[in-house]
Design an enzyme around this catalytic site. Structure first.
Site, PDB file in Angstrom:
ATOM      1  N   HIS A  39      92.709 -37.817  12.865  1.00 29.50           N
ATOM      2  CA  HIS A  39      91.496 -37.574  12.081  1.00 29.50           C
ATOM      3  C   HIS A  39      91.859 -36.873  10.780  1.00 29.50           C
ATOM      4  O   HIS A  39      92.475 -35.799  10.796  1.00 29.50           O
ATOM      5  CB  HIS A  39      90.507 -36.748  12.905  1.00 29.50           C
ATOM      6  CG  HIS A  39      89.984 -37.502  14.095  1.00 29.50           C
ATOM      7  ND1 HIS A  39      89.749 -36.939  15.314  1.00 29.50           N
ATOM      8  CD2 HIS A  39      89.666 -38.836  14.217  1.00 29.50           C
ATOM      9  CE1 HIS A  39      89.300 -37.877  16.158  1.00 29.50           C
ATOM     10  NE2 HIS A  39      89.245 -39.029  15.517  1.00 29.50           N
ATOM     11  N   GLU A  84      91.544 -33.050   9.830  1.00 35.09           N
ATOM     12  CA  GLU A  84      92.086 -32.054  10.753  1.00 35.09           C
ATOM     13  C   GLU A  84      93.463 -31.593  10.279  1.00 35.09           C
ATOM     14  O   GLU A  84      94.483 -31.740  10.953  1.00 35.09           O
ATOM     15  CB  GLU A  84      92.062 -32.638  12.177  1.00 35.09           C
ATOM     16  CG  GLU A  84      90.617 -32.946  12.584  1.00 35.09           C
ATOM     17  CD  GLU A  84      90.428 -33.663  13.918  1.00 35.09           C
ATOM     18  OE1 GLU A  84      91.431 -33.902  14.620  1.00 35.09           O
ATOM     19  OE2 GLU A  84      89.272 -33.981  14.243  1.00 35.09           O
ATOM     20  N   HIS A 104      94.606 -32.217  17.588  1.00 32.08           N
ATOM     21  CA  HIS A 104      93.322 -32.356  16.897  1.00 32.08           C
ATOM     22  C   HIS A 104      92.816 -30.955  16.569  1.00 32.08           C
ATOM     23  O   HIS A 104      93.349 -29.955  17.036  1.00 32.08           O
ATOM     24  CB  HIS A 104      92.300 -33.060  17.798  1.00 32.08           C
ATOM     25  CG  HIS A 104      92.527 -34.541  17.937  1.00 32.08           C
ATOM     26  ND1 HIS A 104      91.755 -35.486  17.301  1.00 32.08           N
ATOM     27  CD2 HIS A 104      93.444 -35.236  18.658  1.00 32.08           C
ATOM     28  CE1 HIS A 104      92.180 -36.698  17.610  1.00 32.08           C
ATOM     29  NE2 HIS A 104      93.207 -36.582  18.435  1.00 32.08           N
ATOM     30  N   GLU A 142      92.913 -29.388  21.168  1.00 31.19           N
ATOM     31  CA  GLU A 142      91.983 -29.071  20.082  1.00 31.19           C
ATOM     32  C   GLU A 142      92.350 -27.668  19.602  1.00 31.19           C
ATOM     33  O   GLU A 142      92.148 -26.683  20.316  1.00 31.19           O
ATOM     34  CB  GLU A 142      90.529 -29.109  20.581  1.00 31.19           C
ATOM     35  CG  GLU A 142      90.059 -30.495  21.022  1.00 31.19           C
ATOM     36  CD  GLU A 142      89.634 -31.392  19.851  1.00 31.19           C
ATOM     37  OE1 GLU A 142      89.706 -30.947  18.683  1.00 31.19           O
ATOM     38  OE2 GLU A 142      89.230 -32.528  20.122  1.00 31.19           O
TER      39      GLU A 142
HETATM   40  C1  NO5 Z   1      88.332 -35.675  19.869  1.00 28.43           C
HETATM   41  C2  NO5 Z   1      88.548 -35.462  21.362  1.00 28.43           C
HETATM   42  C3  NO5 Z   1      87.281 -35.405  22.199  1.00 28.43           C
HETATM   43  C4  NO5 Z   1      89.513 -36.416  21.981  1.00 28.43           C
HETATM   44  C5  NO5 Z   1      87.627 -36.994  19.548  1.00 28.43           C
HETATM   45  O1  NO5 Z   1      86.665 -33.258  17.390  1.00 28.43           O
HETATM   46  S1  NO5 Z   1      87.590 -34.354  17.675  1.00 28.43           S
HETATM   47  O2  NO5 Z   1      87.224 -35.593  17.021  1.00 28.43           O
HETATM   48  N1  NO5 Z   1      89.032 -33.908  17.188  1.00 28.43           N
HETATM   49  N2  NO5 Z   1      87.606 -34.564  19.320  1.00 28.43           N
HETATM   50  O3  NO5 Z   1      86.395 -37.052  19.537  1.00 28.43           O
HETATM   51  O4  NO5 Z   1      88.342 -37.961  19.283  1.00 28.43           O
HETATM   52 ZN    ZN Z   2      90.176 -35.141  16.062  1.00 28.59          ZN
END
Ligand code: NO5
Ligand code: ZN
Ligand code: CA
Ligand code: CA
Length: 272
Positions: free
Chosen positions: A58, A61, A193, A266
C-alpha cells in the site's frame, strides 16, 4: 525512490559477501521491484531455511519501507558483533522486498505532502484508471467473500481478474521459484503494513478459525508463533479476519498455496 536505491546499493557494496541485490520483476510503470538476499555465502543457494519480509503493498504506508531498510541495516551492520544477528545471517537465507508498489510510492510522494494513495497505478488498454489494491489481487479465493470490491473507484478494488497486477504476479513468481525439488524453501514470511500494532495470521477470507484448508496443527503454530512475537513487541496477535474480512490477500495465498507461516504486521501507530 532515489534514496531507497542508493541505500540498498551501498549496503551491497559495503557487504558484498552478505548482501546480493536483484529484482523480482517490474511494476506497471516499469520500475524495478528490488529484492535483497542476506546470508553468509550469499552468492550460493545453501541448504538453509529461507525467510521473506516484504513492504509497501500500500503506497501510503511509508513506514513499511523504512522498516525493511532498518532490517537490512541491522542484519549487515551488526553482523559479527551481535550474536543474534550473526546466528540469523549464518543459519538462514533472508529475502527482503523493499517496495512491492513503487509506482504508488512515487505517486504518493508527489502529493502535498502526500496523496494518501493506497493502490497501484495501473490503467486499462484505453488508458482509463484501473488502480488496483495489490492486497486483494492474489489468486487464492479472489473476490470470494465480500472482502474486496469489483468497482474500479473503490479503495479495495481487486482488479479485473486474479493476478491482473504485474506487482502481485512478480511476488508470486518469486515465491513459486523458491520451490526446489518439490519443497518450498521459504518457511516463514512477514508482510509489513501500517497501522494498528497488530500481528495477523490467516485466514482473512473467513471468520472460521480452522477451516478445511488449514490443519489444526498449523493453526496451533500460527497462534503460538503470533503470540510469542506479540509478547516481544507489545502488539496484539489475532486472526486477520478478526480485523475485517479480506479476500485475495497475500497471506491467505502464501499459506494456502505454499504452507508458508505467513503473517501481516500492522506497524505503528496503534490507533487506526
Ligand atoms: C490490511 C490487512 C487487513 C491485511 C488490508 O490497513 S491495511 O490496508 N494495511 N490492512 O486491508 O489489506
Ligand atoms: Zn496496508
Ligand atoms: Ca548462507
Ligand atoms: Ca537455500
Amino acid at each position: 525512490w532515489d534514496e531507497l536505491k542508493a541505500e540498498i546499493r551501498k549496503a551491497e557494496q559495503d557487504h558484498p559477501d552478505l548482501v546480493r541485490l536483484s529484482t523480482i520483476g517490474q511494476s506497471y510503470e516499469g520500475r524495478p521491484i528490488f529484492i535483497a538476499k542476506v546470508s553468509d555465502n550469499v552468492a550460493e543457494d545453501e541448504n538453509e531455511e529461507e525467510v521473506l519480509v516484504d513492504a509497501l503493498h500500500h503506497a501510503r504506508e511509508h513506514l513499511t519501507t523504512e522498516q525493511a531498510l532498518a532490517l537490512l541495516r541491522w542484519l549487515t551492520n551488526d553482523y559479527g558483533t551481535d550474536d543474534t544477528v550473526t546466528r540469523l545471517v549464518n543459519n538462514r537465507e533472508i529475502w527482503i522486498i523493499f517496495a512491492l508498489n513503487p509506482d504508488g510510492m512515487r505517486y504518493d510522494l508527489t502529493g502535498d505532502p502526500f496523496h494518501a494513495w493506497r493502490k497501484n497505478r495501473q490503467r486499462d488498454a484505453q488508458g482509463d484508471p484501473m488502480f488496483t489494491d495489490l492486497n486483494r489481487n492474489y489468486g487464492y479465493r479472489w473476490g470470494c467473500c465480500g472482502g474486496s470490491s469489483g468497482k474500479r473507484s473503490a479503495l479495495t478494488y481487486r482488479g479485473p481478474r486474479p493476478w491482473s497486477a504485474p506487482e502481485t504476479r512478480a511476488l508470486a513468481e518469486f515465491v513459486d521459484s523458491r520451490v526446489k525439488g518439490g519443497v518450498q524453501q521459504i518457511v516463514s514470511h512477514v508482510t509489513l503494513h501500517t497501522n494498528g500494532e497488530l500481528i495477523l495470521w490467516p485466514y482473512g477470507y473467513t471468520h472460521e478459525n480452522v477451516p478445511p484448508d488449514m490443519t489444526t496443527l498449523d493453526h496451533d503454530v500460527f497462534v503460538a508463533l503470533g503470540e510469542a512475537m506479540a509478547d516481544r513487541n507489545g502488539y496484539t496477535a489475532q486472526q486477520s479476519s478478526q480485523l475485517y474480512i479480506t479476500d485475495g490477500d497475500q497471506i491467505d495465498w502464501m499459506y494456502a498455496t505454499h504452507r508458508i507461516f505467513s503473517y501481516t504486521y500492522e506497524l505503528f501507530p496503534p490507533e487506526r
